[in-house]
Design a protein around this motif. Structure first.
Motif, PDB file in Angstrom:
ATOM      1  N   HIS A  65      15.449 -24.793  29.919  1.00  0.00           N
ATOM      2  CA  HIS A  65      14.764 -26.078  29.753  1.00  0.00           C
ATOM      3  C   HIS A  65      13.589 -25.819  28.809  1.00  0.00           C
ATOM      4  CE1 HIS A  65      16.978 -28.078  32.968  1.00  0.00           C
ATOM      5  NE2 HIS A  65      16.943 -26.906  33.586  1.00  0.00           N
ATOM      6  N   THR A  68      10.020 -29.333  22.696  1.00  0.00           N
ATOM      7  CA  THR A  68       9.917 -29.191  21.252  1.00  0.00           C
ATOM      8  C   THR A  68       8.510 -29.538  20.795  1.00  0.00           C
ATOM      9  OG1 THR A  68      10.532 -31.470  20.762  1.00  0.00           O
ATOM     10  CG2 THR A  68      12.336 -29.866  20.985  1.00  0.00           C
ATOM     11  N   HIS A  73      11.735 -33.058  25.795  1.00  0.00           N
ATOM     12  CA  HIS A  73      12.144 -32.094  26.815  1.00  0.00           C
ATOM     13  C   HIS A  73      13.656 -32.129  26.877  1.00  0.00           C
ATOM     14  CE1 HIS A  73       8.223 -31.383  28.949  1.00  0.00           C
ATOM     15  NE2 HIS A  73       7.922 -32.408  28.173  1.00  0.00           N
ATOM     16  N   GLY A  74      14.269 -30.972  26.989  1.00  0.00           N
ATOM     17  CA  GLY A  74      15.717 -30.946  27.071  1.00  0.00           C
ATOM     18  C   GLY A  74      16.237 -29.613  27.549  1.00  0.00           C
ATOM     19  N   THR A  75      17.543 -29.585  27.746  1.00  0.00           N
ATOM     20  CA  THR A  75      18.240 -28.376  28.169  1.00  0.00           C
ATOM     21  C   THR A  75      19.086 -27.883  27.001  1.00  0.00           C
ATOM     22  OG1 THR A  75      18.344 -29.254  30.407  1.00  0.00           O
ATOM     23  CG2 THR A  75      19.797 -27.415  29.893  1.00  0.00           C
ATOM     24  N   ILE A  76      19.037 -26.587  26.745  1.00  0.00           N
ATOM     25  CA  ILE A  76      19.797 -26.012  25.635  1.00  0.00           C
ATOM     26  C   ILE A  76      21.279 -25.999  25.998  1.00  0.00           C
ATOM     27  CG2 ILE A  76      20.220 -23.930  24.283  1.00  0.00           C
ATOM     28  CD1 ILE A  76      17.265 -23.254  24.566  1.00  0.00           C
ATOM     29  N   LEU A  86      20.066 -29.596  21.978  1.00  0.00           N
ATOM     30  CA  LEU A  86      19.425 -29.952  23.244  1.00  0.00           C
ATOM     31  C   LEU A  86      20.089 -31.182  23.834  1.00  0.00           C
ATOM     32  CD1 LEU A  86      15.618 -29.720  22.369  1.00  0.00           C
ATOM     33  CD2 LEU A  86      17.022 -28.016  23.502  1.00  0.00           C
ATOM     34  N   GLU A  87      20.254 -31.165  25.147  1.00  0.00           N
ATOM     35  CA  GLU A  87      20.676 -32.368  25.851  1.00  0.00           C
ATOM     36  C   GLU A  87      19.418 -32.960  26.466  1.00  0.00           C
ATOM     37  OE1 GLU A  87      23.868 -33.969  29.162  1.00  0.00           O
ATOM     38  OE2 GLU A  87      23.951 -31.893  28.501  1.00  0.00           O
ATOM     39  N   ILE A  88      19.016 -34.126  25.932  1.00  0.00           N
ATOM     40  CA  ILE A  88      17.767 -34.735  26.383  1.00  0.00           C
ATOM     41  C   ILE A  88      17.996 -35.803  27.447  1.00  0.00           C
ATOM     42  CG2 ILE A  88      16.491 -34.199  24.293  1.00  0.00           C
ATOM     43  CD1 ILE A  88      17.004 -37.028  23.322  1.00  0.00           C
ATOM     44  N   ARG A  93      22.762 -35.657  22.964  1.00  0.00           N
ATOM     45  CA  ARG A  93      22.443 -34.331  22.430  1.00  0.00           C
ATOM     46  C   ARG A  93      21.826 -34.477  21.043  1.00  0.00           C
ATOM     47  NH1 ARG A  93      27.590 -30.673  24.410  1.00  0.00           N
ATOM     48  NH2 ARG A  93      27.171 -31.030  26.619  1.00  0.00           N
ATOM     49  N   ILE A 101      10.921 -25.244  18.633  1.00  0.00           N
ATOM     50  CA  ILE A 101      10.847 -25.093  20.090  1.00  0.00           C
ATOM     51  C   ILE A 101       9.496 -24.469  20.397  1.00  0.00           C
ATOM     52  CG2 ILE A 101      11.866 -24.010  22.129  1.00  0.00           C
ATOM     53  CD1 ILE A 101      13.706 -26.067  20.892  1.00  0.00           C
TER      54      ILE A 101
END
Length: 112
Positions: A65, A68, A73-76, A86-88, A93, A101
């Motif tokens: 997590h 940027t 905020h997101g998950t790689i 990133l999935e935000i 994505r 980052i």
């Protein structure tokens, strides 16, 4: 100009010449001190932060997590040498340059 004036002129010339030789080195001491202060207060900490950031970017992996530079905020979900996917949100994505980052955050802080 009398004898006293000549003696005074000769005496000050000799004293100024002696001061000039030793004064040259003494004039550089404050400059050297300023350079050292700038190095330890500005340059060295910045280099340390850059090294830590490069190390963090090298250690990124899927599932981390992150946040940027723009505040997303997101998950790689995918990694290449220069791009991070990133999935935000669910099914949303975005691709971000790896250098943007800022940091890895814990999953609990991501939801706040």
């Amino acid at each position: 100009m009398g004898l006293i004036g000549i003696a005074y002129a000769m005496g000050t010339t000799g004293q100024n010449a002696a001061q000039g030789a030793g004064g040259g080195l003494a004039a550089f001491v404050p400059l050297i001190l300023m350079i050292l202060i700038f190095y330890f207060l500005l340059i060295r900490p910045q280099q340390k932060r850059q090294k830590e950031h490069r190390q963090m970017l090298a250690n990124l992996k899927k599932g981390d997590h992150v946040i940027t530079q723009g505040g997303l905020h997101g998950t790689i979900t995918g990694l290449t040498d220069s791009v991070v996917t990133l999935e935000i949100a669910d099914g949303v994505r975005v691709k971000v340059q790896r250098g943007y980052i800022v940091g890895v955050v814990s999953p609990g802080k991501d939801k706040e």
